[in-house]
Design a protein around this motif. Structure first.
Motif, PDB file in Angstrom:
ATOM      1  N   GLN A 184      29.484 -11.974 -22.682  1.00 16.80           N
ATOM      2  CA  GLN A 184      29.260 -11.578 -21.289  1.00 16.80           C
ATOM      3  C   GLN A 184      28.907 -10.094 -21.193  1.00 16.80           C
ATOM      4  OE1 GLN A 184      29.062 -14.953 -20.655  1.00 16.80           O
ATOM      5  NE2 GLN A 184      29.276 -14.029 -18.641  1.00 16.80           N
ATOM      6  N   LYS A 187      25.223  -9.574 -22.233  1.00 14.70           N
ATOM      7  CA  LYS A 187      24.270 -10.021 -21.212  1.00 14.70           C
ATOM      8  C   LYS A 187      24.261  -9.090 -19.997  1.00 14.70           C
ATOM      9  CE  LYS A 187      24.519 -14.920 -22.444  1.00 14.70           C
ATOM     10  NZ  LYS A 187      24.884 -16.293 -21.982  1.00 14.70           N
ATOM     11  N   LYS A 196      17.404  -6.774 -20.954  1.00 11.79           N
ATOM     12  CA  LYS A 196      18.638  -7.447 -21.349  1.00 11.79           C
ATOM     13  C   LYS A 196      18.332  -8.716 -22.141  1.00 11.79           C
ATOM     14  CE  LYS A 196      21.379  -5.772 -17.423  1.00 11.79           C
ATOM     15  NZ  LYS A 196      22.166  -6.153 -16.238  1.00 11.79           N
ATOM     16  N   THR A 198      18.978 -12.578 -23.003  1.00  8.64           N
ATOM     17  CA  THR A 198      19.455 -13.774 -22.302  1.00  8.64           C
ATOM     18  C   THR A 198      20.088 -14.763 -23.274  1.00  8.64           C
ATOM     19  OG1 THR A 198      17.241 -14.754 -22.500  1.00  8.64           O
ATOM     20  CG2 THR A 198      17.739 -13.548 -20.474  1.00  8.64           C
TER      21      THR A 198
END
Length: 448
Positions: A184, A187, A196, A198
């Motif tokens: 988490q 991301k 970022k 994915t």
């Protein structure tokens, strides 16, 4: 040349006379001469020995004769598996202790050529790397390979912007971290090429099993290099004094001989300066090429060009072969340690191959795992943000003598398709152990 081929062989001597034409004959002719004198030795080994003796046919031939006399009755093979160290081809030092003995010369790659290294001793001597062959128990290596081949079926190519063009990497990749929380964070907080990720995955069982083995070996090799290669037996400035503890892994898959990755240095943004990386190779053997970064003095180069177009400046800076290349052969089940001088002072690539020998498990595919230590002090919440609001990328000056080796933070939003980025720039400061220093050590500078 004819006289050299037909005259009787000279007895072993510590100071062989130069071969006629040594200085001006092309390499192909020199190789033909050596091959005629030593027909049982394969061409690649002959080339390595010729380079080790600065292109001197006579010295290379004498070294080979010495090796043949040292191993009477030994059989030669035209096939290289794991090449023995090139040190065996150096002549013994003369009794007088002459400092100009070939054993005193350092083996170097030559401009416009690729020096192939197979032996771990040669790799440690002439590159910023060390290599361990047959690293894992064979069944563990094959289990890890099979697991990652399955994972690689869903890997994707990385897309980024290069000179206003959107391009994709010529191989596929996957990124693995240790926990759901780390997934988490990646991301939400981390950026790669300005964007970022994915696709962030939880570490697989075999990757987790191998990680402590890699960690132990890398830390052992780092300490050995500090003791034997660094000035005074001390770590480099900005190198972390703490144990290397990998907490993430990039896994690359190369499908076939033409999939590759170009010349680059790995991003230091989350690793910090003087980073160490442990790289495991599985499946098809490929060439890992390295070359030293040679900074240029722009003013001197411009003077040579007459101060006009500056074409010589560009040519000098963009010449990737100024000091030649060194190729490290990475067989299945090998660990390559990229040491603390690698990313700042060298570049590396995986070159396309004219052909490859299939692996019994992987076929024509190669799996490469780079275990990395993401340092908490380089989490994006601790580092500068540019005016675009994106955490900055950490880079080092490589191409100019002015400020060579100095680190800086800059915007890299321009790497994102559809974004322009900004001109944010800030010199990076670290203590001797590579920890970032900001204003009063209270946090990163924010753009106005």
């Amino acid at each position: 040349m004819k006289s050299f081929l037909t005259k009787p062989k000279r007895k072993l001597s510590p100071a062989p006379e130069p071969c006629p034409g040594d200085a001006d004959e092309p390499t192909e002719v020199k190789l033909a001469l050596l091959s005629s004198l030593h027909p049982a030795v394969d061409q690649e080994t002959l080339l390595d020995i010729l380079l080790a003796h600065d292109g001197s046919v006579s010295q290379a031939s004498t070294a080979l004769q010495h090796q043949e006399h040292a191993r009477p009755g030994s059989k030669k093979s035209g096939v290289i598996g794991y090449q023995q160290s090139l040190k065996q081809y150096a002549l013994p030092p003369p009794l007088s202790g002459d400092a100009t003995s070939p054993t005193k010369k350092k083996l170097k790659s030559k401009r416009g050529s690729t020096l192939h290294l197979y032996d771990p001793a040669d790799v440690a001597e002439h590159t910023p790397c060390t290599i361990i062959h047959n690293f894992l128990p064979p069944e563990d290596a094959n289990d890890l390979l099979r697991e990652l081949l399955d994972e690689a079926e869903s890997f994707e190519k990385i897309t980024f912007k290069l000179f206003d063009n959107v391009v994709s990497s010529p191989h596929t990749s996957g990124f693995f971290v240790e926990s759901y929380e780390a997934m988490q964070q990646q991301k939400a907080d981390y950026y790669y090429n300005g964007a970022k990720l994915t696709d962030v995955r939880r570490i697989t069982p075999q990757l987790a099993k191998v990680k402590p083995v890699v960690q132990e070996a890398v830390n052992r090799e780092v300490q050995q290099r500090i003791k034997t290669r660094y000035p005074g037996g001390k770590k480099l400035k900005y190198q972390s004094p703490h144990a290397w503890v990998p907490n993430s892994a990039f896994v690359n898959c190369y499908k076939g001989a033409q999939e590759s990755v170009g010349w680059h240095s790995d991003q230091l943004t989350y690793l910090g300066p003087r980073a160490v990386i442990g790289s495991v190779s599985l499946g098809v053997a490929r060439e890992f090429r390295v070359r030293r970064v040679l900074p240029k003095d722009k003013d001197k180069d411009r003077d040579k060009d007459g101060g006009g177009s500056g074409s010589s400046v560009k040519a000098a800076e963009d010449d990737p072969d100024a000091e030649g290349q060194i190729s490290i052969h990475l067989p299945h089940n090998s660990l390559l340690v990229m040491h603390a001088e690698m990313q700042e002072e060298w570049k590396h690539c995986i070159a396309p191959a004219p052909s490859i020998d299939p692996h019994p498990v992987a076929g024509v595919r190669r799996i490469n795992i780079t275990y990395r230590d993401y340092r908490q002090r380089f989490h994006p919440r601790h580092t500068p943000r540019c005016r675009c609001g994106i955490p900055c990328v950490l880079r080092v000056v490589q191409r100019k003598r002015e400020n060579y080796g100095r680190y800086f933070w800059m915007c890299h939003a321009s790497n994102v398709p559809g974004k322009e980025g900004c001109s944010f720039f800030q010199w990076a400061e670290f203590d001797d152990d590579g920890n970032p220093i900001f204003d009063g050590n209270a946090g990163p500078k924010q753009p106005p």
